[in-house]
Design a protein around this motif. Structure first.
Motif, PDB file in Angstrom:
ATOM      1  N   GLU A  70      -9.051   8.385  -9.663  1.00  0.00           N
ATOM      2  CA  GLU A  70      -8.430   7.902  -8.431  1.00  0.00           C
ATOM      3  C   GLU A  70      -6.922   7.871  -8.594  1.00  0.00           C
ATOM      4  N   ARG A  71      -6.250   8.352  -7.575  1.00  0.00           N
ATOM      5  CA  ARG A  71      -4.813   8.151  -7.448  1.00  0.00           C
ATOM      6  C   ARG A  71      -4.590   7.295  -6.211  1.00  0.00           C
ATOM      7  N   LYS A  72      -4.173   6.074  -6.407  1.00  0.00           N
ATOM      8  CA  LYS A  72      -4.016   5.149  -5.298  1.00  0.00           C
ATOM      9  C   LYS A  72      -2.733   5.434  -4.523  1.00  0.00           C
ATOM     10  N   LEU A  73      -2.762   5.095  -3.243  1.00  0.00           N
ATOM     11  CA  LEU A  73      -1.555   5.240  -2.433  1.00  0.00           C
ATOM     12  C   LEU A  73      -0.412   4.387  -2.958  1.00  0.00           C
ATOM     13  N   SER A  74      -0.747   3.299  -3.644  1.00  0.00           N
ATOM     14  CA  SER A  74       0.302   2.428  -4.189  1.00  0.00           C
ATOM     15  C   SER A  74       1.152   3.120  -5.237  1.00  0.00           C
ATOM     16  N   ALA A  75       0.685   4.273  -5.759  1.00  0.00           N
ATOM     17  CA  ALA A  75       1.503   5.035  -6.706  1.00  0.00           C
ATOM     18  C   ALA A  75       2.791   5.528  -6.069  1.00  0.00           C
ATOM     19  N   ASP A  76       2.809   5.608  -4.733  1.00  0.00           N
ATOM     20  CA  ASP A  76       3.989   6.070  -4.009  1.00  0.00           C
ATOM     21  C   ASP A  76       4.691   4.943  -3.266  1.00  0.00           C
ATOM     22  N   ASP A  77       4.450   3.712  -3.668  1.00  0.00           N
ATOM     23  CA  ASP A  77       5.164   2.591  -3.069  1.00  0.00           C
ATOM     24  C   ASP A  77       6.673   2.773  -3.249  1.00  0.00           C
ATOM     25  N   GLY A  78       7.424   2.390  -2.236  1.00  0.00           N
ATOM     26  CA  GLY A  78       8.875   2.563  -2.289  1.00  0.00           C
ATOM     27  C   GLY A  78       9.349   3.817  -1.595  1.00  0.00           C
ATOM     28  N   ARG A  79       8.406   4.675  -1.180  1.00  0.00           N
ATOM     29  CA  ARG A  79       8.767   5.874  -0.432  1.00  0.00           C
ATOM     30  C   ARG A  79       8.145   5.802   0.955  1.00  0.00           C
ATOM     31  N   LYS A  80       8.678   6.575   1.874  1.00  0.00           N
ATOM     32  CA  LYS A  80       8.147   6.582   3.238  1.00  0.00           C
ATOM     33  C   LYS A  80       6.751   7.166   3.298  1.00  0.00           C
ATOM     34  N   TRP A  81       6.407   8.049   2.356  1.00  0.00           N
ATOM     35  CA  TRP A  81       5.135   8.721   2.398  1.00  0.00           C
ATOM     36  C   TRP A  81       4.390   8.488   1.090  1.00  0.00           C
TER      37      TRP A  81
END
Length: 494
Positions: A70-81
C-alpha cells in the motif's frame, strides 16, 4: 575540482529531493499475515468472524495467508495532489473462495477531494472501529465492493464560519462480485441475482470548534440493475433490471419502479440508509461521546410520516442503535469503553397495505430490514454489509439468501487498553434476543450471548502476534467456542 562537485551537488539537491518525493514507489508499505482459526460447535464464534471486511469464515476450521502492499495518500501530504494505491490478496482455506482479492485500487487526491477506483476497505464513520458492534448501513462486515468513489474524506471547514461548520462525504457507484457464490450457496428454486450494481452516498456536518462538537449525517445506499432470478410456484422468472443512465439517476435520487411492482409502485432498487449523529465533549484527561444510528428502508422510517390521500400516518421513533463511548486518556490499562443498545423490532409496524380501489389509503409497514423482494438483500458474499447482529445469510442452513433474524433487541459492550507499550487488548460482549422477522417467525424468541477477548503483542522489526478466544451461547447462533492466532510482519519497501 572537488569544491566544484560539492557546489554542484548542493545546487542540485533540491531537485533530487523533489524528484524522490514525487516518486510513486516511495513510502510503499507491505504487510504479510498468517492466520488460523479453530472452533468447536456449529460455527466459528460471532466475534471471530464479524466486522473483518468479510475476510473471515463461519467454518469451524479456517485460515489464510495474506500479502498486501500500500502507498497511502498521506505520503504526499504537503502537496496539492497525491497518488495512492494498494493490492491485498489472500489464499484461504475454509472460506467462501480460495483466492480472495480483498483490495485492489488506485486513488488520487487534489486539494481535499479524492477519487478512488477499485475495491478498498473503508472505515465506519462516527463509531469506534474496534469496539462498536457496527454501523447499520455502511458497515465493515462484508467484502469491499469494487467501485468508483468521489469523496471529501476529511472534514473541510466552510469558509466564513469561523471554524464552526465543516463538511465531509462521498458518492460511489460499483458492482458486486458474489454472483458465483450465490449460485453455489442457494438451494434449488430459491432466488439469486447476477451483476447487481451498487451505489452509496453519505454527507456529514460537524458543528463546533471547541470542547463540545456535534456531527450529523445521512448515509444511503442502493442495490440496482443486474438480473434477478425468482421462482414462483416452482417456475423460474428472470427479470433484467434497468442498468442504464436512468437507473443510475434513480439510485442517486430514489425514484422509478421495479419490474415486479405491478400496480403498486415503489422506488427502483433496494434503497436503504441511516440518519447518524455523534455528540462529543472533550476534556484534558477524558472524552465522552454519545451517538445514534437510525436505520430506514423507505420513506416511512426515513421521515417518520407517510401521506396517503388526505391522511397522514406517523411512525414511532423506536428503532435505533444508541451508543456511548468514554476515552480515558491517562489510563493505560483501560483507555476506551463503548456501550451500545440496538432495537429493530418496530420496522414501521406490523401492517402493510397498498392503496386499492376499495381501500384508498396506503399503510407502509413491515419494512423487513436488510431484505428485498427482488434482490438478495443488503449482503455481499453472504455477510450483511451493515451491523453483524443482523444474522447474515451465511448462517442459513436452508440455502436461502435472506436475513431471517432482523427483529431483535441487543446490548453490546466493548473495552480496550494498553497495559504496556507493546501490548494492546480488547474485549467484546453482546447479548441479543431475536424475534425473527415479520415473515419468519420462530416458535419462541431466540437469545444469544457472544463474547471475545483479544490481545495483540508488538515484537521487534515490524513483527506482531495476535491471539483471541471467543464463544457463543444460545439458540440463535448455537453454542460455539474457538480461538484464532495470527502472525503479522509489516514494514517499508525501500
Amino acid at each position: 575540482m572537488k569544491k566544484f562537485w560539492s557546489i554542484l551537488l548542493i545546487m542540485c539537491s533540491p531537485f533530487a529531493i523533489s524528484a524522490q518525493q514525487r516518486s510513486l514507489t516511495d513510502s510503499v508499505q507491505y504487510r504479510v499475515e498468517m492466520q488460523a482459526t479453530l472452533s468447536s460447535g456449529d460455527h466459528a464464534p460471532l466475534w471471530l468472524n464479524a466486522n473483518k471486511y468479510g475476510l473471515s469464515s463461519l467454518k469451524t476450521t479456517n485460515g489464510y495467508v495474506r500479502g498486501a502492499i500500500e502507498r497511502k495518500l498521506s505520503a504526499d501530504d504537503g502537496r496539492k495532489w497525491g497518488i495512492g494505491y494498494g493490492a491485498d490478496v489472500a489464499v484461504a482455506t475454509g472460506f467462501t473462495s480460495t483466492l480472495v482479492v480483498q483490495q485492489a485500487y488506485v486513488e488520487g487526491r487534489w486539494l481535499k477531494g479524492t477519487l478512488t477506483v477499485g475495491a478498498k476497505e473503508y472505515p465506519m464513520e462516527l463509531k469506534n472501529q474496534a469496539l462498536s458492534s457496527g454501523s447499520q448501513t455502511l458497515g465493515i462486515n462484508a467484502r469491499p465492493v469494487p467501485q468508483v468513489r468521489l469523496a471529501l474524506p476529511e472534514y473541510w471547514t466552510i469558509p466564513g464560519t469561523n471554524n464552526w461548520l465543516a463538511l465531509k462525504g462521498h458518492i460511489a457507484y460499483g458492482k458486486t462480485t458474489d454472483d458465483g457464490w450465490q449460485k453455489d450457496f442457494v438451494a434449488p428454486q430459491n432466488r439469486y441475482t447476477e451483476g447487481t450494481l451498487y451505489h452509496s452516498k453519505a454527507g456529514y456536518l460537524k458543528i463546533g470548534p471547541g470542547n463540545f462538537t456535534a456531527e450529523l449525517g445521512l448515509e444511503m445506499a442502493c442495490q440496482f440493475g443486474g438480473t434477478s432470478h425468482l421462482f414462483e410456484n416452482g417456475v423460474e422468472k428472470v427479470y433484467d433490471n434497468d442498468g442504464g443512465l436512468k437507473a443510475f439517476k434513480n439510485a442517486f435520487i430514489p425514484g422509478g419502479t421495479d419490474a415486479t411492482d405491478g400496480n403498486f409502485k415503489n422506488a427502483e432498487g433496494n434503497q436503504l440508509g441511516s440518519w447518524v449523529a455523534r455528540f462529543s465533549y472533550d476534556q484534558p484527561t477524558w472524552n465522552l461521546a454519545v451517538y445514534a444510528d437510525q436505520f430506514f428502508e423507505d420513506n416511512s422510517m426515513m421521515f417518520h410520516v407517510n401521506k396517503s390521500g388526505d391522511k397522514y400516518f406517523w411512525y414511532d421513533f423506536k428503532d435505533w442503535l444508541l451508543g456511548a463511548e468514554l476515552k480515558l486518556k491517562d489510563n493505560a490499562w483501560l483507555n476506551n469503553i463503548v456501550v451500545e443498545y440496538l432495537y429493530t423490532k418496530y420496522q414501521a409496524g406490523p401492517v402493510y397495505h397498498d392503496k386499492t380501489s376499495h381501500v384508498g389509503y396506503q399503510i407502509s409497514g413491515r419494512d423487513n430490514y436488510y431484505n428485498h423482494h427482488l434482490y438478495t438483500g443488503w449482503q455481499h458474499w453472504g455477510q450483511v454489509m451493515g451491523n453483524p447482529l443482523y444474522v447474515s445469510p451465511l448462517y442459513n442452513a436452508d440455502g436461502h439468501i435472506e436475513v431471517e433474524h432482523n427483529r431483535f433487541v441487543a446490548w453490546h459492550l466493548g473495552f480496550s487498553g494498553s497495559p504496556i507499550q507493546q501490548l494492546n487488548y480488547r474485549v467484546l460482549a453482546s447479548w441479543q434476543k431475536s424475534y425473527g422477522s415479520y415473515y419468519y417467525l420462530p416458535v419462541n424468541p431466540m437469545e444469544n450471548v457472544s463474547c471475545m477477548a483479544e490481545a495483540d503483542y508488538m515484537l521487534k522489526d515490524g513483527w506482531s502476534i495476535k491471539g483471541a478466544v471467543a464463544a457463543d451461547f444460545g439458540k440463535l447462533r448455537g453454542d460455539n467456542f474457538g480461538f484464532h492466532l495470527s502472525i503479522v510482519k509489516t514494514g517499508l519497501i525501500k
